[in-house]
Design a protein around this motif. Structure first.
Motif, PDB file in Angstrom:
ATOM      1  N   VAL A 122      -8.237  52.059   8.759  1.00 52.24           N
ATOM      2  CA  VAL A 122      -8.588  51.064   7.748  1.00 52.24           C
ATOM      3  C   VAL A 122     -10.002  51.376   7.277  1.00 52.24           C
ATOM      4  O   VAL A 122     -10.918  51.527   8.098  1.00 52.24           O
ATOM      5  CB  VAL A 122      -8.534  49.635   8.323  1.00 52.24           C
ATOM      6  CG1 VAL A 122      -8.999  48.620   7.286  1.00 52.24           C
ATOM      7  CG2 VAL A 122      -7.128  49.308   8.800  1.00 52.24           C
TER       8      VAL A 122
ATOM      9  N   THR B 135     -13.028  50.117   4.516  1.00 50.83           N
ATOM     10  CA  THR B 135     -13.449  49.094   3.552  1.00 50.83           C
ATOM     11  C   THR B 135     -14.361  49.694   2.488  1.00 50.83           C
ATOM     12  O   THR B 135     -15.048  50.685   2.720  1.00 50.83           O
ATOM     13  CB  THR B 135     -14.194  47.943   4.251  1.00 50.83           C
ATOM     14  OG1 THR B 135     -15.444  48.411   4.781  1.00 50.83           O
ATOM     15  CG2 THR B 135     -13.358  47.355   5.378  1.00 50.83           C
TER      16      THR B 135
ATOM     17  N   THR C 146      -9.570  49.241   1.193  1.00 51.64           N
ATOM     18  CA  THR C 146      -9.861  47.975   0.528  1.00 51.64           C
ATOM     19  C   THR C 146     -10.734  48.177  -0.701  1.00 51.64           C
ATOM     20  O   THR C 146     -11.576  49.070  -0.747  1.00 51.64           O
ATOM     21  CB  THR C 146     -10.565  46.969   1.461  1.00 51.64           C
ATOM     22  OG1 THR C 146     -11.968  47.284   1.561  1.00 51.64           O
ATOM     23  CG2 THR C 146      -9.941  46.952   2.835  1.00 51.64           C
TER      24      THR C 146
ATOM     25  N   ARG D 150     -12.602  45.448  -3.943  1.00 49.10           N
ATOM     26  CA  ARG D 150     -12.911  44.053  -4.250  1.00 49.10           C
ATOM     27  C   ARG D 150     -12.314  43.598  -5.574  1.00 49.10           C
ATOM     28  O   ARG D 150     -12.141  42.411  -5.804  1.00 49.10           O
ATOM     29  CB  ARG D 150     -14.434  43.847  -4.284  1.00 49.10           C
ATOM     30  CG  ARG D 150     -15.114  44.013  -2.968  1.00 49.10           C
ATOM     31  CD  ARG D 150     -16.595  43.743  -3.045  1.00 49.10           C
ATOM     32  NE  ARG D 150     -16.886  42.348  -3.357  1.00 49.10           N
ATOM     33  CZ  ARG D 150     -18.097  41.819  -3.366  1.00 49.10           C
ATOM     34  NH1 ARG D 150     -19.149  42.572  -3.111  1.00 49.10           N
ATOM     35  NH2 ARG D 150     -18.276  40.546  -3.653  1.00 49.10           N
TER      36      ARG D 150
ATOM     37  N   THR E 102      -3.588  50.388  -0.817  1.00 50.05           N
ATOM     38  CA  THR E 102      -4.841  49.786  -1.266  1.00 50.05           C
ATOM     39  C   THR E 102      -4.681  48.281  -1.381  1.00 50.05           C
ATOM     40  O   THR E 102      -3.777  47.794  -2.071  1.00 50.05           O
ATOM     41  CB  THR E 102      -5.278  50.386  -2.618  1.00 50.05           C
ATOM     42  OG1 THR E 102      -5.318  51.817  -2.516  1.00 50.05           O
ATOM     43  CG2 THR E 102      -6.663  49.884  -2.993  1.00 50.05           C
ATOM     44  N   LEU E 103      -5.568  47.546  -0.700  1.00 46.70           N
ATOM     45  CA  LEU E 103      -5.495  46.089  -0.648  1.00 46.70           C
ATOM     46  C   LEU E 103      -6.790  45.471  -1.165  1.00 46.70           C
ATOM     47  O   LEU E 103      -7.875  46.063  -1.024  1.00 46.70           O
ATOM     48  CB  LEU E 103      -5.267  45.611   0.785  1.00 46.70           C
ATOM     49  CG  LEU E 103      -4.067  46.182   1.538  1.00 46.70           C
ATOM     50  CD1 LEU E 103      -4.050  45.631   2.960  1.00 46.70           C
ATOM     51  CD2 LEU E 103      -2.767  45.861   0.817  1.00 46.70           C
ATOM     52  N   LEU E 104      -6.658  44.284  -1.729  1.00 45.99           N
ATOM     53  CA  LEU E 104      -7.836  43.527  -2.129  1.00 45.99           C
ATOM     54  C   LEU E 104      -8.463  42.869  -0.906  1.00 45.99           C
ATOM     55  O   LEU E 104      -7.764  42.247  -0.098  1.00 45.99           O
ATOM     56  CB  LEU E 104      -7.463  42.442  -3.146  1.00 45.99           C
ATOM     57  CG  LEU E 104      -7.202  42.873  -4.583  1.00 45.99           C
ATOM     58  CD1 LEU E 104      -6.726  41.665  -5.394  1.00 45.99           C
ATOM     59  CD2 LEU E 104      -8.448  43.477  -5.213  1.00 45.99           C
ATOM     60  N   HIS E 105      -9.764  43.004  -0.764  1.00 42.42           N
ATOM     61  CA  HIS E 105     -10.470  42.293   0.306  1.00 42.42           C
ATOM     62  C   HIS E 105     -11.952  42.235  -0.037  1.00 42.42           C
ATOM     63  O   HIS E 105     -12.558  43.238  -0.396  1.00 42.42           O
ATOM     64  CB  HIS E 105     -10.297  42.971   1.658  1.00 42.42           C
ATOM     65  CG  HIS E 105     -11.018  42.254   2.766  1.00 42.42           C
ATOM     66  ND1 HIS E 105     -10.664  40.982   3.161  1.00 42.42           N
ATOM     67  CD2 HIS E 105     -12.068  42.630   3.537  1.00 42.42           C
ATOM     68  CE1 HIS E 105     -11.471  40.599   4.144  1.00 42.42           C
ATOM     69  NE2 HIS E 105     -12.339  41.577   4.381  1.00 42.42           N
TER      70      HIS E 105
ATOM     71  N   PHE F 246      -6.707  39.344   6.774  1.00 42.63           N
ATOM     72  CA  PHE F 246      -6.676  40.730   6.298  1.00 42.63           C
ATOM     73  C   PHE F 246      -6.273  41.685   7.416  1.00 42.63           C
ATOM     74  O   PHE F 246      -5.505  42.627   7.192  1.00 42.63           O
ATOM     75  CB  PHE F 246      -8.029  41.148   5.728  1.00 42.63           C
ATOM     76  CG  PHE F 246      -8.119  42.632   5.512  1.00 42.63           C
ATOM     77  CD1 PHE F 246      -7.435  43.231   4.475  1.00 42.63           C
ATOM     78  CD2 PHE F 246      -8.840  43.443   6.388  1.00 42.63           C
ATOM     79  CE1 PHE F 246      -7.468  44.611   4.293  1.00 42.63           C
ATOM     80  CE2 PHE F 246      -8.887  44.813   6.223  1.00 42.63           C
ATOM     81  CZ  PHE F 246      -8.201  45.402   5.160  1.00 42.63           C
TER      82      PHE F 246
ATOM     83  N   ALA G  19      -3.342  44.292   7.159  1.00 41.46           N
ATOM     84  CA  ALA G  19      -3.554  45.730   7.334  1.00 41.46           C
ATOM     85  C   ALA G  19      -2.620  46.291   8.394  1.00 41.46           C
ATOM     86  O   ALA G  19      -2.023  47.368   8.220  1.00 41.46           O
ATOM     87  CB  ALA G  19      -5.008  45.986   7.721  1.00 41.46           C
TER      88      ALA G  19
END
Length: 289
Positions: A6, A8, A32, A34, A50-53, A64, A68
Motif C-alpha cells: 500500500v 499513499t 492512494t 486525494r 487506485t483508491l481515494l484517501h 481505508f 485496502a
C-alpha cells in the motif's frame, strides 16, 4: 502469490515512482490519491488499484485499511509517502499552518500506520516505510516546521521498529535528499514576512537549486528497504546529499558538524563542508522539477 504493498500519496513524484517500481517487480499495489481527477494516474498498470484517501482524515484510516486489504486479500507492506511542504520563518508561519503541516506529515501518518499494525502483528510479518527527509537530520532555516515534522517521522520510526520487532514487523524511514518532485511547486508558504528576514531568506535560498535526484532514486531505496530482511538499520538515505550526512557526522563529530552546518546555512560553507556534502549543482540529475 504476489505480495501487496500500500502506497499513499501517489499522484506524482516519489509516490508515483514507488508504485511503478513495485508494479514492475510483480507486486500488487494499492495506491492512494486525494483527488478524483487522479484516479486514472496508474490505469496503465494492471496490478495497481487506485483508491481515494485523504491522510489528513484520521477517522478514515481504519476503514481505508479494510478497503485496502479487500483489494487483493492481503497486505505485506505499507509505504507512508503522502506529505506536504510548509516554508517560511517560524515567526511568520501561522499556527494553522503549523497544525496543517503536522496533521499531514505526522498525525495522519500515525493514524494510517496504526490502522495496519494489528494486521501485521497478527500475521507476524509486514514492513512499514515512513518517508521522512534529509531535513530530519538537522533543522533547516525557513523550513523549521517542515524539518520538525520530518524529524518526528524519523524518531517515531525508530521507536516503532523496536516495538514491532518481536512480531516480525520491520519499520524503516527513508530520508530523501533534495529531489526533483512537484512537492516543491506546491508550497504552503508563510505570508507577511517581516523585511528583517529578507536577507537571510535570499542568502539561504540563493544556494538552493530547483533540481535534485529523480523520484526513481528514492523509489529504489524504498523498494530495497522493504526487501531488506534485517530489523536494523532503520534509517535509509536517498540521494548523494542525504547519504553524505551520516559519514560527515562521523568524521566531524556532533559539535563541529553543527558549526559547519550553521556556517553553510549562512551562505559561508567551508572547503571541508563542500568536500563532505555535495551541493545540488555538484552531481548529476535525471530531470528538473
Amino acid at each position: 502469490m504476489s505480495k501487496v504493498v500500500v502506497v499513499t500519496g501517489t499522484a506524482s513524484g516519489l509516490g508515483k515512482a514507488t508504485v511503478e517500481r513495485f508494479a514492475a517487480e510483480g507486486w500488487n499495489v494499492v495506491a492512494t490519491v486525494r483527488k478524483e481527477a487522479d484516479l486514472k494516474v496508474h490505469e496503465s498498470l494492471a496490478n495497481v488499484r487506485t483508491l481515494l484517501h485523504d491522510v489528513d482524515d484520521e477517522q478514515a484510516a481504519a476503514p481505508f485499511a479494510e478497503q485496502a486489504l479487500a483489494q487483493f486479500g492481503q497486505v505485506d507492506a505499507l509505504v507512508n509517502n503522502a506529505g506536504s511542504y510548509q516554508m517560511g520563518p517560524v515567526e511568520a508561519t501561522t499556527m494553522e499552518q503549523v497544525h496543517r503541516q503536522f496533521q499531514t506529515n505526522v498525525f495522519g501518518l500515525i493514524a494510517i500506520t496504526k490502522a495496519f499494525l494489528p494486521l501485521f502483528r497478527e500475521q507476524r510479518s509486514g514492513v512499514v516505510i515512513n518517508v521522512s527527509s534529509l531535513s530530519a537530520e538537522q533543522g533547516y532555516p525557513y523550513n523549521a516546521v517542515y524539518s520538525a515534522s520530518k524529524a518526528a517521522v524519523a524518531t517515531l520510526s525508530e521507536g516503532l521498529s523496536v516495538e514491532m520487532e518481536e512480531f516480525g514487523v520491520r519499520v524503516r524511514t527513508v530520508l530523501p535528499g533534495q529531489h526533483a518532485t512537484p512537492i516543491f511547486t506546491k508550497i504552503d508558504q508563510a505570508e507577511d514576512v517581516h523585511a528583517d528576514y529578507q536577507d537571510g531568506i535570499k542568502r539561504f535560498f540563493g544556494g538552493v537549486s530547483t533540481r535534485g535526484s529523480a523520484p526513481e532514486v528514492t523509489a529504489e531505496i524504498v523498494y530495497q528497504a522493504v526487501l531488506d530482511p534485517r530489523p536494523a538499520p532503520v534509517r535509509f538515505y536517498s540521494g548523494p546529499d542525504s547519504a553524505a550526512i551520516p559519514a560527515a557526522k562521523r568524521i566531524l563529530g556532533p559539535q563541529q558538524y553543527w558549526e559547519e552546518f550553521r556556517a553553510a546555512m549562512g551562505g559561508q560553507p567551508s572547503a571541508l563542508w563542500r568536500s563532505l556534502i555535495p551541493a545540488p549543482g555538484e552531481y548529476e540529475f535525471d530531470r528538473d522539477v
